[in-house]
Every structure is written in structure tokens, then in C-alpha cells.
Design an enzyme around this catalytic site. Structure first.
Site, short mmCIF file in Angstrom:
data_model
loop_
_atom_site.label_atom_id
_atom_site.label_comp_id
_atom_site.label_asym_id
_atom_site.label_seq_id
_atom_site.Cartn_x
_atom_site.Cartn_y
_atom_site.Cartn_z
N TYR A 1 -5.61 9.49 2.37
CA TYR A 1 -5.18 8.10 2.61
C TYR A 1 -6.38 7.26 3.04
CZ TYR A 1 -3.32 4.12 5.20
OH TYR A 1 -3.08 2.85 5.68
N TRP B 1 8.09 2.37 20.77
CA TRP B 1 7.37 3.65 20.76
C TRP B 1 8.36 4.76 20.45
CZ3 TRP B 1 2.47 4.75 20.30
CH2 TRP B 1 2.09 6.08 20.43
N ASP C 1 -8.20 0.93 10.51
CA ASP C 1 -9.25 1.57 11.31
C ASP C 1 -9.60 2.96 10.76
OD1 ASP C 1 -6.86 2.82 12.01
OD2 ASP C 1 -7.00 2.41 14.15
N ALA D 1 0.84 -1.20 0.00
CA ALA D 1 0.00 0.00 0.00
C ALA D 1 0.88 1.25 0.00
CB ALA D 1 -0.91 0.01 1.23
N1 NAP Z 1 1.26 1.24 9.50
C1 NAP Z 1 0.07 1.33 10.09
O1 NAP Z 1 -0.06 1.91 11.16
C2 NAP Z 1 -1.14 0.69 9.46
C3 NAP Z 1 -2.34 0.77 10.15
C4 NAP Z 1 -3.46 0.14 9.61
C5 NAP Z 1 -3.37 -0.51 8.40
N2 NAP Z 1 -2.21 -0.54 7.73
C6 NAP Z 1 -2.17 -1.23 6.46
O2 NAP Z 1 -1.27 -2.31 6.59
C7 NAP Z 1 -0.67 -2.58 5.31
C8 NAP Z 1 0.84 -2.61 5.47
O3 NAP Z 1 1.27 -1.35 5.95
P1 NAP Z 1 2.80 -1.07 6.33
O4 NAP Z 1 2.79 -0.12 7.47
O5 NAP Z 1 3.54 -2.34 6.40
O6 NAP Z 1 3.23 -0.26 5.04
P2 NAP Z 1 4.71 0.18 4.56
O7 NAP Z 1 5.71 -0.09 5.63
O8 NAP Z 1 4.58 1.56 4.02
O9 NAP Z 1 5.01 -0.83 3.37
C9 NAP Z 1 4.31 -0.74 2.17
C10 NAP Z 1 4.71 -1.89 1.29
O10 NAP Z 1 3.99 -1.77 0.05
C11 NAP Z 1 4.92 -1.89 -1.02
N3 NAP Z 1 4.46 -1.16 -2.20
C12 NAP Z 1 4.19 0.15 -2.31
N4 NAP Z 1 3.81 0.44 -3.58
C13 NAP Z 1 3.84 -0.73 -4.26
C14 NAP Z 1 3.56 -1.10 -5.60
N5 NAP Z 1 3.18 -0.19 -6.52
N6 NAP Z 1 3.67 -2.41 -5.96
C15 NAP Z 1 4.06 -3.34 -5.05
N7 NAP Z 1 4.37 -3.05 -3.77
C16 NAP Z 1 4.26 -1.76 -3.38
C17 NAP Z 1 6.20 -1.30 -0.46
O11 NAP Z 1 7.29 -1.72 -1.26
P3 NAP Z 1 8.66 -0.85 -1.36
O12 NAP Z 1 9.52 -1.37 -0.26
O13 NAP Z 1 9.16 -1.15 -2.71
O14 NAP Z 1 8.27 0.58 -1.18
C18 NAP Z 1 6.19 -1.92 0.94
O15 NAP Z 1 6.61 -3.26 0.88
C19 NAP Z 1 -1.21 -1.49 4.37
O16 NAP Z 1 -2.34 -1.99 3.69
C20 NAP Z 1 -1.64 -0.40 5.32
O17 NAP Z 1 -2.64 0.41 4.75
C21 NAP Z 1 -1.08 0.05 8.23
#
Ligand code: NAP
Length: 255
Positions: free
Chosen positions: A130, A159, A100, A58
Site C-alpha cells: 500500500y 477510537w 504519512d 484510493a
Molecule cells: N484512512 C487513513 O487512515 C488514511 C491515512 C492517510 C491517507 N489516507 C488517504 O486518504 C484518502 C482517502 O482515504 P479513505 O480512508 O477515505 O479511504 P476509503 O474509506 O477506503 O475510501 C476510498 C474511496 O475511494 C473510492 N474508490 C476506490 N476505488 C475506486 C475507483 N476505481 N474509482 C473511483 N473511486 C474509487 C471508494 O469508492 P467505493 O465506495 O465505490 O468503494 C471510496 O469512495 C486516500 O488517498 C488514502 O490513501 C487515508
């Protein structure tokens, strides 16, 4: 040979925790599987025939999404559409990671109480671009006939701030606490989908941001959300009873 699990976003915060928990999963990087490229996504799924796709890729930069909404939309909405359509085409289950942020989380006179959101509660209104993209992404995920939307919310292992808000209620937990639960749900996605489950709240227990922070940083200082400089919800706690019931059921079935 059994069909594998495919993990997108394997290099991300959640994906990094998920990889060792799902050691047999295919975990291509963006260079091998760019979700914004519909043809590449379909070709990858046709070639590897995963049983399920745990879609954690994402665009997650909330401030960046305000500056560059098209980029956020392309990854979160169109990317999820491409993954959902490829799942539909190849008979894979889509396990879509959501947030959330699809709920508002402020006092709302039309509701008896804010927070405590259940899976079937109406979503929105959204707080920022977002959140809008993630809400739209849930609709795209529903294009896959077999889909399971996991709404979650997590913090990095440590944290990072000196303060935590006492007036924001959340069901966030630390990423290393929730990744095993997300992996468990993904491993049993066929069971859950067969039982008619389409949305699950995979979160921690209700808490304040301050109490959450204090679990990993005992010297964190209490603060008020007014000090944040950005609009934050009052209470975005998700009700996780449905998931806790399934977690017990899966433990009974699989030991
Ligand atoms: N972080 C939070 O607090 C949180 C809370 C609720 C839900 N979520 C959800 O949980 C999920 C994971 O979040 P995260 O925090 O792990 O996100 P993250 O650390 O920002 O990692 C995003 C991942 O998506 C990959 N990505 C981005 N664009 C892409 C594309 N065009 N094609 C293929 N891969 C791509 C990135 O790859 P690269 O390494 O190449 O950039 C990375 O592996 C998401 O759906 C997010 O919305 C996150």
C-alpha cells in the site's frame, strides 16, 4: 459560471466528511467515475471542466494490498495517473491526498532524528505494498503541471480499540478534525499552487497513539506496539509548520 471542484472518493471515510464541507463540489461515485478507466476520467473532466480535482479515491486496505497488489496498483498508481493526465489536459489543479506511509518512521542511523518529517525530506523506504503504491502515486500526481500533494493521516471519528500504543508517535488526528483543513487547502489550491507550494503536511499535533486514543475514548488502556502482531513505525510524525503558516495566511486573506 465558476468552474466547480470535483471530489473523487466521496463515499469513503474522508470523502464522507468532505462532502458537507464542499457542498458545491461534484462528487460522482465509482459507477460514474472509475479512476481505473482513463477514457472515462478524461471524458468526465472534459464534460464538467472542474477548476480543481480533490483526489481522495484510493485502494486503502493495507492487508488487502498484500494479497492483491495489482488491484491496489491499478487504483492508486494508474488511477492517479489518469486523474493527473486529465487535469493536465483540461487545465485543472490536482489536489492529491497522500499519506504519512510514504516515510519509513523507524530509527535510522543516517538521520539525526526520526519523525518530524518535512515536506522536502526524502521519502521511503516503504513498509508495505500500500505504501509503495501511495509513494508511486505521488509521482503520478506530479504529471499534472498544477498539482498539490496533501500528506495526511487520520482515524475514524471514534477510537475503535480497547488499547492504544504508547510507543508509537504519530501526527494522526480524527477524520472530522482534518477534513476541514483538507477542504480549506483544496478551496485555496489555486492560491497555494500559484505561490509554488507543491506538498503540504496536513496533520495534527505530534502525539502518541495512546494519547490520541484517550482524547476520544477515556477508558482506553496503554499497550506496546510489540503486541500488534504487525510491524509498526516508531515515529512517523510529520512536521506541519508549512501548513500552519498557510492556514494563518489564508485566514488573513479571506477572514
Ligand atoms: N484512512 C487513513 O487512515 C488514511 C491515512 C492517510 C491517507 N489516507 C488517504 O486518504 C484518502 C482517502 O482515504 P479513505 O480512508 O477515505 O479511504 P476509503 O474509506 O477506503 O475510501 C476510498 C474511496 O475511494 C473510492 N474508490 C476506490 N476505488 C475506486 C475507483 N476505481 N474509482 C473511483 N473511486 C474509487 C471508494 O469508492 P467505493 O465506495 O465505490 O468503494 C471510496 O469512495 C486516500 O488517498 C488514502 O490513501 C487515508
Amino acid at each position: 459560471m465558476a468552474r466547480p471542484l470535483l471530489l473523487t472518493g466521496a463515499s469513503g471515510r474522508l470523502g464522507t466528511e468532505l462532502r458537507p464541507l464542499l457542498p458545491h463540489a461534484l462528487a460522482p461515485g465509482r459507477a460514474d467515475l472509475d479512476v481505473t478507466d482513463a477514457a472515462a476520467v478524461l471524458a468526465y473532466l472534459r464534460a464538467h471542466r472542474p477548476a480543481a480535482v480533490l483526489h481522495a479515491a484510493a485502494y486503502t486496505d493495507v492487508a488487502g494490498a498484500e494479497r492483491e497488489p495489482e488491484g491496489c496498483w491499478r487504483v492508486n498508481v494508474l488511477g492517479t495517473r489518469h486523474v493527473a493526465d486529465a487535469c493536465a489536459e483540461t487545465g485543472a489543479i490536482l489536489v492529491h491526498v497522500s499519506t504519512d506511509y510514504v516515510f519509513w518512521g523507524d530509527a535510522d542511523p543516517s538521520r539525526a532524528a526520526r519523525g518530524g518529517y518535512r515536506e522536502d525530506d526524502p521519502t521511503g523506504p516503504v513498509r508495505n505494498r500500500y505504501a509503495l503504491s501511495k509513494l508511486a502515486a505521488e509521482e503520478e500526481a506530479r504529471r499534472a503541471p498544477q498539482h498539490l500533494i496533501l500528506r495526511t493521516s487520520f482515524r475514524p471519528r471514534a477510537w475503535p480499540y480497547p488499547t492504544g500504543f504508547t510507543d508509537v508517535r504519530t501526527s494522526q488526528a480524527y477524520v472530522d478534525e482534518l477534513a476541514p483543513e483538507i477542504a480549506l487547502a483544496a478551496r485555496h489550491a489555486d492560491r497555494l499552487v500559484d505561490a509554488g507550494v507543491r506538498v503540504l503536511h496536513v496533520v495534527g499535533p505530534p502525539t502518541t497513539v495512546f494519547e490520541l486514543a484517550r482524547r476520544r475514548r477515556p477508558d482506553v488502556r496503554p499497550a506496546a506496539k510489540a503486541e500488534a502482531g504487525v510491524a509498526l513505525p516508531d515515529d512517523v510524525v510529520l512536521n506541519r509548520e508549512r501548513w500552519l503558516g498557510w492556514r494563518e495566511e489564508l485566514a488573513r486573506e479571506h477572514g
